[in-house]
Design a protein around this motif. Sequence first.
Motif, PDB file in Angstrom:
ATOM      1  N   ALA A   1       0.833  -1.201   0.000  1.00 58.32           N
ATOM      2  CA  ALA A   1       0.000   0.000   0.000  1.00 58.32           C
ATOM      3  C   ALA A   1       0.864   1.247   0.000  1.00 58.32           C
ATOM      4  CB  ALA A   1      -0.921   0.003   1.225  1.00 58.32           C
ATOM      5  N   LEU A   2       1.957   1.223   0.795  1.00 60.38           N
ATOM      6  CA  LEU A   2       2.855   2.374   0.833  1.00 60.38           C
ATOM      7  C   LEU A   2       3.521   2.587  -0.521  1.00 60.38           C
ATOM      8  CD1 LEU A   2       4.597   2.117   4.321  1.00 60.38           C
ATOM      9  CD2 LEU A   2       2.961   3.823   3.537  1.00 60.38           C
ATOM     10  N   GLN A   3       3.957   1.462  -1.112  1.00 60.81           N
ATOM     11  CA  GLN A   3       4.592   1.537  -2.423  1.00 60.81           C
ATOM     12  C   GLN A   3       3.642   2.139  -3.435  1.00 60.81           C
ATOM     13  OE1 GLN A   3       7.673   0.381  -3.032  1.00 60.81           O
ATOM     14  NE2 GLN A   3       8.150  -1.186  -1.478  1.00 60.81           N
ATOM     15  N   GLU A   4       2.408   1.682  -3.385  1.00 62.98           N
ATOM     16  CA  GLU A   4       1.424   2.158  -4.355  1.00 62.98           C
ATOM     17  C   GLU A   4       1.229   3.649  -4.233  1.00 62.98           C
ATOM     18  OE1 GLU A   4      -2.297   0.084  -4.224  1.00 62.98           O
ATOM     19  OE2 GLU A   4      -1.338  -1.793  -4.858  1.00 62.98           O
ATOM     20  N   ILE A   5       1.152   4.106  -2.996  1.00 63.83           N
ATOM     21  CA  ILE A   5       0.948   5.529  -2.787  1.00 63.83           C
ATOM     22  C   ILE A   5       2.135   6.311  -3.334  1.00 63.83           C
ATOM     23  CG2 ILE A   5       0.841   7.329  -0.995  1.00 63.83           C
ATOM     24  CD1 ILE A   5      -0.841   5.420   0.626  1.00 63.83           C
TER      25      ILE A   5
ATOM     26  N   GLN B   1       4.240   5.388  -5.630  1.00 67.87           N
ATOM     27  CA  GLN B   1       4.238   5.304  -7.087  1.00 67.87           C
ATOM     28  C   GLN B   1       3.252   6.308  -7.670  1.00 67.87           C
ATOM     29  OE1 GLN B   1       6.517   3.360  -8.602  1.00 67.87           O
ATOM     30  NE2 GLN B   1       5.875   4.548 -10.383  1.00 67.87           N
ATOM     31  N   LEU B   2       2.063   6.367  -7.056  1.00 64.56           N
ATOM     32  CA  LEU B   2       1.008   7.269  -7.525  1.00 64.56           C
ATOM     33  C   LEU B   2       1.478   8.714  -7.453  1.00 64.56           C
ATOM     34  CD1 LEU B   2      -2.057   7.218  -8.347  1.00 64.56           C
ATOM     35  CD2 LEU B   2      -2.509   7.876  -5.991  1.00 64.56           C
ATOM     36  N   ARG B   3       2.141   9.036  -6.339  1.00 62.52           N
ATOM     37  CA  ARG B   3       2.648  10.395  -6.175  1.00 62.52           C
ATOM     38  C   ARG B   3       3.649  10.722  -7.270  1.00 62.52           C
ATOM     39  NH1 ARG B   3       1.968  10.900  -0.354  1.00 62.52           N
ATOM     40  NH2 ARG B   3      -0.286  11.164  -0.335  1.00 62.52           N
ATOM     41  N   LYS B   4       4.585   9.751  -7.478  1.00 62.60           N
ATOM     42  CA  LYS B   4       5.633   9.958  -8.480  1.00 62.60           C
ATOM     43  C   LYS B   4       4.988  10.265  -9.821  1.00 62.60           C
ATOM     44  CE  LYS B   4       9.637   7.328  -7.002  1.00 62.60           C
ATOM     45  NZ  LYS B   4      10.024   5.900  -6.964  1.00 62.60           N
ATOM     46  N   ASN B   5       4.040   9.436 -10.212  1.00 64.18           N
ATOM     47  CA  ASN B   5       3.380   9.604 -11.496  1.00 64.18           C
ATOM     48  C   ASN B   5       2.730  10.967 -11.584  1.00 64.18           C
ATOM     49  OD1 ASN B   5       4.170   7.049 -12.090  1.00 64.18           O
ATOM     50  ND2 ASN B   5       2.159   6.117 -11.712  1.00 64.18           N
TER      51      ASN B   5
END
Lengths: 894, 112
Positions: B87-91, B93-97
Amino acid sequence: MKSPVQPPRWARWLLSRLHPDNTLEEVTGDLDELYTYWYKRSGKTQATLRYLLNVVSVIPPFVRRRNTDKQYYQQPDYRPTLSLKSTMIQNYLKIAFRSLKRQKVATSINVIGLAIGLATCILIMLYIQDELSYDRYNEKADRIFRVGLMAKLNGEDVGGPMLGPNAARDLQQEIPEILKATRILKGGEFVSNGTSSFKEDNLLYADSNFCEVFTIPFLKGDPKRALTEPNTVVLTEETAQKYFGNQDPVGKVLLFSREKIPHRITGVVRNVPTNAHFRFDMLVSSPDDDEQHIGWMYSINYYTYVVLPEKFNYKQLEAKVTRLAERQIGGELQEFLHLSPKQFREKGNDFGIFLQPLTKIHLYSTFGGTELTPGGNILYVYVLMAIAAFMLLIACVNFMNLSTATAVRRSREIGVRKVLGSVKRQLQHQFLIESVLLAIAALIVGLLIVAISLPFFNQLTGKTLTLSLLTNAFVATGLLVGTVLVGLLAGSYPAFYLSSFEPVAVLKGRITAGRGSFNLRSGLVAFQFFITISMIIATVTADRQLRYMQAQKIGFNREHVLIIHDTQMLHKNEILFRDKIVQSPLVITASISGQVPIGNSALDNTPVMSRENPDKAVMSRFYKVDDEYIPTLGMHVMQGRNFSKNSSTDSSAVILNETAVRALGWQQNPIGKELIGHIDDNGVKTYYQVIGVVSDFHFESLRQKIGPLVMFLGGNSGNILVKTRTGQLPQFLASLKQQWESFSPAAPFSYSFLDDRFKQVYVGEQKIEQVLTLFSGLTIFIACLGLFGLATFAAEQRTKEIGVRKVLGASVGSVVALLSRDFLKPIVIALALASPVAWWSMNQWLKEFAYKVTIDWWFFAVAGLLAIGIALLTVSFQSIKAALTNPIKSLRSE
Amino acid sequence: MRRTYLGEFEEMILLMVAILNGEGYGVTISEALAEHTGRIVTFGTVHNTLIRLEEKGFVTSELGGATAERGGRRKRIFRITALGNQALQEIQQLRKNLWLLLPPDMLQPGNV
């Protein structure tokens, strides 16, 4: 090992009490650690404050509970089974019906008990609703106020709801906030439509704007113009039917009074609702004001009503109204009594006027006899509310008791259900559904009881209540929701109590209710019997008082006395008619007099003074009679003689009663003494000589003390009192009617009997007694239900004990005694508590009566014995049943 | 897999649990939060959030590690789960994008 610094102990105690158990350990530890940290950093006070704040943050409602179920965390999609699934509900209903069917007696007792409680409650609510709805049908109900007179004369309150004829006009002219003012004058008149005549008692003279103030729906005619012309009249539907049948009465003419003054009918209105503080059969246009006698204080006969603007606080107006009254009434005092308001007040008198909201007239008015209709009493409304609440409470408690008692028999079912995996909540739902079901059944039975008993209740209360209120959607939902709530409440105890059984203990047949719950129940039974015994004592007292009053020597003979009414309508023929009556062989004597010793309670006392002491006025009742009056009523002449037809001086003679003699201060031989009976406007006194004394007789009800009474000869007219022999009364009455009609008077022939009127006076007391009997019957019944429930429960609990006792040789009698003994205690306690309370409150009630019974000790004995007898009867039913059971049955399972 | 929503505060707490790597319990998590973000919150807030994170399956917990300072009471020690990590990774990644989508001049300080 303990840490050197410790947070306050009470705060930690609070935490340990309120924080969820399963996270208590780590949270306490964490907070301790934090405390130490804060302590080191910023000192004790800061640390304690922070600790407290953080403790608060982890107690309900702020804290989140940790779910213990491990599975919950491992399977995200897991949801606990809902116990209220439709299949489960079906199962609960099925089981409920089965078990209710199996225990028919218990179920029906339970339902009937609650039904009676609910029925009483509904009936009382209907009654109270009606009492509270008085005059609210008026569209302007909240804006209409009645103006009344406050007056004190010689320390006596002589004010009332009426004012002089001019008040309405002045109020409307002088005070801009008063939008409209209207007056009503009560009247009675003989009315004929040419062929038949009636005495109309319910007749109101009203101003032309009457229909603009009050909401009076017109069926025919124009409300705005109906009463504008003089000598016009508006009829109610019922009256129109009476005079004209189905014909249209508008435009027709009715003849009023003996002068036969024609009045034109200008409208027909709906009958006045029963919940109005005035009632009329006819509305007559107000007569023109008599120009000579107008004002606020002269001929105080007008009920005056004013309409205020919307949402206006009438208290704001009082200062203005008072100022106006001060000026008007003050002026009149000056004119008539030659006293300024200040001088008037200095003599201990007072005057003023006040506003009374229309909707409060019925329940709050204290003027009794001078009201347009007899009023209610807000106190009775409160007492009835209390009774309703008590009945419902007791019924609920019994319902609970009985449900618990019967549910204990189903412990095995509960055990099996638990073993098969049913959780607490499911069992709770099951029992709650059962008890709601029972409550709804009770509501239906209760409504049936209400429907059946409503006519009797109406007879008792003199109201015309209907069930129509119950069809109101709001009331109906309220009732249903209320019943479901009662069901939930009553079912909650058995539900929570039973569902907490340990299945193993239950299946082994080992459940006992704690001693504590038994004591609670005994307390409730004691409470119920407290009320029951109080009610019995009250009933007995009311009954004794009623009998006492009816058996009292009233000082005259009321048997076989016929009263012919309205004989003044015969004019000169009145005496002729009397003489004709006397000729009948059935008649002993006949007397003409306006005064009948029972039934007229108008307080028209007049002052008289003795010649020796003209400053001491004695307020006395005046009776204007003829020489036959005393013999006709069989009164006893103690001293002197009766009036005589042959004595020419008797027109200035009087006969007194004993009380009057005492009040005037003539101890010995009052005969020949003189009193001042009349002072005219110029101060000329008229003297009367006392020729006789009659022994005291009750000229009103026994509620009042006998007052001074003075009888004058002549000036009498109004009724003919006839003392008859027993015999063919119907024929006699028919011949009287014929003779009456031969004079063709404007009034119809009407008569009554003196002893009937005597009974009429005590209708109020009779009603109180009936109501008390009814309620004591009901409370006895409901208290017995409670006792029955308790006895069943106790017998159930002690089955094994009884079995063992019987095996060891106890007799049936000793077992019955053993079981019954427990129940005597609460009743004896109840008796001890109820006696002083009932004694006190009945003494308060008896204070209203001048002649009353004393409350004897045996009243309490009777009530106590009755209560104990009924209780033993109820309990023995259960205990004998328990004592007769074969011990094998109860001991088998061990 | 059903995406479970992770609130901002929850994300912070979850990050603290990850940072403390097996040392995280009520006190240390509160202190780390204060130290790294400057946020001072009541203990109840942290406690409730941890329970919620556990219900959502982002952390697991076990009891252990009693010390004298806490009167011999055990701590509840939290560890991040694979799901939490993801979940942390996803967040992140989403921020990066999302940051990549920003117009270049917006990244200049003072232009915001």
